[in-house]
Design an enzyme around this catalytic site. Sequence first.
Site, PDB file in Angstrom:
ATOM      1  CB  ILE A 413      -0.950   0.023   1.222  1.00 21.26           C
ATOM      2  CG1 ILE A 413      -0.150  -0.040   2.527  1.00 21.26           C
ATOM      3  CG2 ILE A 413      -1.964  -1.101   1.146  1.00 21.26           C
ATOM      4  CD1 ILE A 413      -1.000   0.121   3.778  1.00 21.26           C
ATOM      5  N   GLY A 414       2.142   1.141   0.080  1.00 22.01           N
ATOM      6  CA  GLY A 414       2.967   2.343   0.084  1.00 22.01           C
ATOM      7  C   GLY A 414       4.441   2.015   0.067  1.00 22.01           C
ATOM      8  CB  SER A 417      13.118   7.445   2.642  1.00 22.04           C
ATOM      9  OG  SER A 417      12.822   7.498   4.023  1.00 22.04           O
ATOM     10  CB  THR A 418      13.424   3.299   5.771  1.00 24.01           C
ATOM     11  OG1 THR A 418      12.048   3.339   6.173  1.00 24.01           O
ATOM     12  CG2 THR A 418      14.115   4.569   6.231  1.00 24.01           C
ATOM     13  N   GLY A 419      11.799   1.715   3.258  1.00 27.63           N
ATOM     14  CA  GLY A 419      11.241   0.422   2.894  1.00 27.63           C
ATOM     15  C   GLY A 419       9.836   0.553   2.348  1.00 27.63           C
ATOM     16  CG  ASP A 526      10.461  13.190   8.132  1.00 27.91           C
ATOM     17  OD1 ASP A 526      10.585  14.240   7.470  1.00 27.91           O
ATOM     18  OD2 ASP A 526      10.230  12.083   7.612  1.00 27.91           O
TER      19      ASP A 526
END
Length: 681
Positions: A413-414, A417-419, A526
């Site tokens: 579903i998405g 930047s990390t996985g 963030d």
Amino acid sequence: MFRKKKKKRPEISAPQNFQHRVHTSFDPKEGKFVGLPPQWQNILDTLRRPKPVVDPSRITRVQLQPMKTVVRGSAMPVDGYISGLLNDIQKLSVISSNTLRGRSPTSRRRAQSLGLLGDEHWATDPDMYLQSPQSERTDPHGLYLSCNGGTPAGHKQMPWPEPQSPRVLPNGLAAKAQSLGPAEFQGASQRCLQLGACLQSSPPGASPPTGTNRHGMKAAKHGSEEARPQSCLVGSATGRPGGEGSPSPKTRESSLKRRLFRSMFLSTAATAPPSSSKPGPPPQSKPNSSFRPPQKDNPPSLVAKAQSLPSDQPVGTFSPLTTSDTSSPQKSLRTAPATGQLPGRSSPAGSPRTWHAQISTSNLYLPQDPTVAKGALAGEDTGVVTHEQFKAALRMVVDQGDPRLLLDSYVKIGEGSTGIVCLAREKHSGRQVAVKMMDLRKQQRRELLFNEVVIMRDYQHFNVVEMYKSYLVGEELWVLMEFLQGGALTDIVSQVRLNEEQIATVCEAVLQALAYLHAQGVIHRDIKSDSILLTLDGRVKLSDFGFCAQISKDVPKRKSLVGTPYWMAPEVISRSLYATEVDIWSLGIMVIEMVDGEPPYFSDSPVQAMKRLRDSPPPKLKNSHKVSPVLRDFLERMLVRDPQERATAQELLDHPFLLQTGLPECLVPLIQLYRKQTSTC
């Protein structure tokens, strides 16, 4: 009579029990697809969003792969791989290529190449000089300083040139080792002597034995005219003047072999004793002048001080203490006292707080010495941590077992930047969960993965996404979290304009989460609409803790360049010391996002936007005439360039604008409208 019989064509029936559930089309006015399945739509939306960035000087170093024969252009290898490689070096610029460097260029040099930092910051910000490893530091004119005590070497030279003074290294190392104070470094003198003798006794082209002790010496720059101490890592070579001719092929080959050896086996750094001297700005030397440092006090200790925090990680996590995040004890936090753990909460078994002095991970340092005085600078990493060592450390903080036996029906579903993020179903309960899968081998800073586990596990709040479990599955870290079907706030603000009641409702929920986290010494770093998730009933929750940091009384400030460019606070971009105030600035940018539909300078490139955020006055609303004075005042309290004047999360919760906060149900129409727009034509 003998005609060939025609084969009877098979009859294909029409589809049976056909249902047209998905109808996808393209809207030419909006210039986008409508009616896409949710997992497709999320992938498209993710690709268009800016990605977070991390300090390039803190990128995780990985093990060197076996050498492969490389042919560039028409140049063919001559006399083997090394000779061919040396032949190609003549065609390369040291500045434009990092292929043969033991280390990457300094973060300042990379930032200057991007136009990110101006030269004026070098002289005015002495702490910036401490952000890079000692072997990479340069003088104000960009000349690399060799390890013989500061002789400049031009960029056109080969890094780590041939030693010319064989007797300097042992004497310098012996004197340095004898000055070490902490008990664990007794005997370092003998190790350094062995290392120096080994490097000198090797004939040209021969590699030193691998049994040599792998700990080198590094020291931070101290005082405006103090010496740059020698380093076991790079030897005591004296750089050749830039005008001299090129070295012979045999000399170049010998030098290259030495560099390859050092980059593979001597990338660790020991430490020096603490000092009360205060770091000063770098010397203002001329490009061609020789640098002759006087012999003064010993440099500050590069060992982490007792109970100090990692540079970019929560208390007790397995992460580096770096010079880029050195603290200023004189500057105290304006929020509630930040401690390493929740009051009244004991550290869970197997938590990083229990193991942090025993386990090493990427860019980790020596165990902290309780005798080191407060205020000592954090040091360089002790070496490249292998992939297996990192996995062993990570295994200490995750849950045991295989989640693949508990889950099924995976749907992507998405992607972040990390996985990637998948939707899965628990077999025993039927509950839907979000599974974040992060490949350990593809992380810019793999030590930040601990944040995904530790912060969400230890700090639970009504407005923070709940983490159920975490597992190590092969080469991936899996984090199981609650699935919020309302999606991200980004989906709403990019499609619909929020009214002030809805903006106040979102801000109040986020500020509740930030007030709680800041009181525990956690900086999110963030904050943006992508990190705010919604439930179908309108509840707001904060997520994405992969870039957070922990502060404490020992380390009350951070300095790393971490975050998403358009939402970064000015002090983060300028590499100043910062604390929890950076989250408040980012929240202010998110308010502009909710009013205008996008953050300021969104049409600019990330680097240009960061320049404008750093150098320009605080951004303003495009549609300021459409908002009330109380909302403008609320925004102005957050977008203050001086962090000390910026309001805290607790102060903003008392602002009159939040009197307009409604029930979570006021956000439901926005969620329903977005879902309707993305599911129908």
